[in-house]
Write a protein that holds these residues in place. Structure first.
Motif, short mmCIF file in Angstrom:
data_model
loop_
_atom_site.label_atom_id
_atom_site.label_comp_id
_atom_site.label_asym_id
_atom_site.label_seq_id
_atom_site.Cartn_x
_atom_site.Cartn_y
_atom_site.Cartn_z
N PRO A 181 74.98 61.91 125.15
CA PRO A 181 76.11 61.16 124.02
C PRO A 181 75.52 61.26 122.57
O PRO A 181 74.53 61.73 122.37
N LYS A 182 77.06 61.22 122.83
CA LYS A 182 76.90 61.80 120.69
C LYS A 182 76.09 60.48 119.91
O LYS A 182 76.59 59.38 120.38
N LYS A 183 75.82 60.58 119.18
CA LYS A 183 75.38 59.25 118.78
C LYS A 183 76.06 58.12 117.79
O LYS A 183 76.88 59.40 117.11
N ARG A 184 76.29 57.80 117.64
CA ARG A 184 77.83 57.14 116.65
C ARG A 184 76.64 56.21 116.00
O ARG A 184 75.95 54.90 115.78
N ASN A 185 77.94 56.02 114.69
CA ASN A 185 77.72 55.24 114.09
C ASN A 185 78.17 53.69 114.07
O ASN A 185 79.28 53.26 114.23
N LEU A 186 77.45 53.02 114.34
CA LEU A 186 77.43 51.24 115.14
C LEU A 186 78.14 50.57 113.73
O LEU A 186 79.03 49.96 114.38
N LYS A 187 78.20 51.24 112.46
CA LYS A 187 78.88 50.27 111.49
C LYS A 187 80.24 50.15 111.94
O LYS A 187 80.75 49.55 110.92
N LYS B 189 81.47 45.46 108.18
CA LYS B 189 80.51 45.48 107.66
C LYS B 189 79.33 44.12 107.66
O LYS B 189 79.74 43.02 108.14
N ILE B 190 78.04 45.16 107.94
CA ILE B 190 76.82 44.21 107.77
C ILE B 190 76.08 44.75 107.37
O ILE B 190 75.79 45.54 106.44
N SER B 191 74.62 43.71 106.92
CA SER B 191 73.81 44.02 106.20
C SER B 191 72.53 44.94 107.03
O SER B 191 72.33 45.61 108.12
N LYS B 192 71.78 45.65 105.76
CA LYS B 192 71.30 46.69 106.64
C LYS B 192 69.50 46.24 107.74
O LYS B 192 69.71 46.77 108.40
N GLU B 193 69.56 45.84 107.62
CA GLU B 193 68.94 44.20 108.52
C GLU B 193 69.80 44.30 110.10
O GLU B 193 69.37 44.58 110.80
N ASP B 194 70.20 43.50 110.29
CA ASP B 194 71.07 43.43 110.83
C ASP B 194 71.81 44.75 111.53
O ASP B 194 71.76 44.79 112.60
N SER B 195 72.14 45.74 111.18
CA SER B 195 71.94 47.42 110.94
C SER B 195 71.28 47.49 112.84
O SER B 195 71.35 48.09 113.68
N ASP B 196 70.00 47.74 111.90
CA ASP B 196 68.29 47.90 112.24
C ASP B 196 68.04 47.33 113.40
O ASP B 196 67.66 47.79 114.60
N ALA C 246 68.07 48.06 118.84
CA ALA C 246 68.83 46.85 120.48
C ALA C 246 69.26 48.62 121.90
O ALA C 246 69.02 48.08 122.66
N VAL C 247 70.73 49.15 120.89
CA VAL C 247 70.75 50.05 121.73
C VAL C 247 70.06 51.73 121.51
O VAL C 247 70.70 51.25 123.35
N SER C 248 69.86 51.57 121.58
CA SER C 248 68.68 52.63 121.40
C SER C 248 67.25 52.29 122.71
O SER C 248 67.59 52.72 123.40
N ASP C 249 67.28 50.72 122.56
CA ASP C 249 65.92 49.90 123.99
C ASP C 249 67.14 49.90 124.71
O ASP C 249 66.49 49.85 125.78
N VAL D 247 72.02 42.02 122.11
CA VAL D 247 70.85 41.34 121.66
C VAL D 247 71.72 40.09 121.31
O VAL D 247 72.55 39.51 121.68
N ASP D 248 70.64 38.74 121.24
CA ASP D 248 70.68 37.77 121.01
C ASP D 248 71.04 37.01 119.32
O ASP D 248 70.46 37.90 119.14
N CYS D 249 72.51 36.27 119.64
CA CYS D 249 72.49 36.42 117.94
C CYS D 249 71.55 35.74 117.26
O CYS D 249 71.75 35.56 116.13
N ASP D 250 70.69 35.04 118.41
CA ASP D 250 69.46 34.01 117.15
C ASP D 250 68.64 35.21 116.36
O ASP D 250 67.97 34.45 115.63
N GLU D 251 68.65 36.22 117.13
CA GLU D 251 67.56 37.55 117.23
C GLU D 251 68.06 37.83 115.33
O GLU D 251 67.62 37.95 114.70
#
Length: 72
Positions: free
Chosen positions: A37-43, A48-55, A60-63, A67-71
């Motif tokens: 499958p092609k990689k998609r830009n999640l943003k 708009k999300i922070s770089k930390e949230d994007s990471d 989580a997607v690659s694993d 994702v629990d929102c508490d993370e």
């Protein structure tokens, strides 16, 4: 004999797991009729999300886990 998954990046064959192969060791390569499958830009999908949230989301997607929102 060992079987492993991988893909062709246009120049070389890349295994998806660590493998120890000796120089000049024979291998059998089977070419499948399906693409990764092609990689998609999640943003693009999340907004708009922070770089930390994007990471966190990208990891989580690659694993393959939810994702629990508490993370955040």
């Amino acid at each position: 004999m060992l079987a492993l998954n991988g893909y062709f990046d246009g120049k070389v064959y890349v295994p998806l797991s660590q493998v120890s192969v000796r120089p000049r060791q024979k291998v059998i390569i089977t070419i499948l009729d399906e693409d990764l499958p092609k990689k998609r830009n999640l943003k693009k999908y999340v907004g708009k999300i922070s770089k930390e949230d994007s990471d966190i989301i990208s990891k989580a997607v690659s694993d393959g886990r939810k994702v629990d929102c508490d993370e955040w």
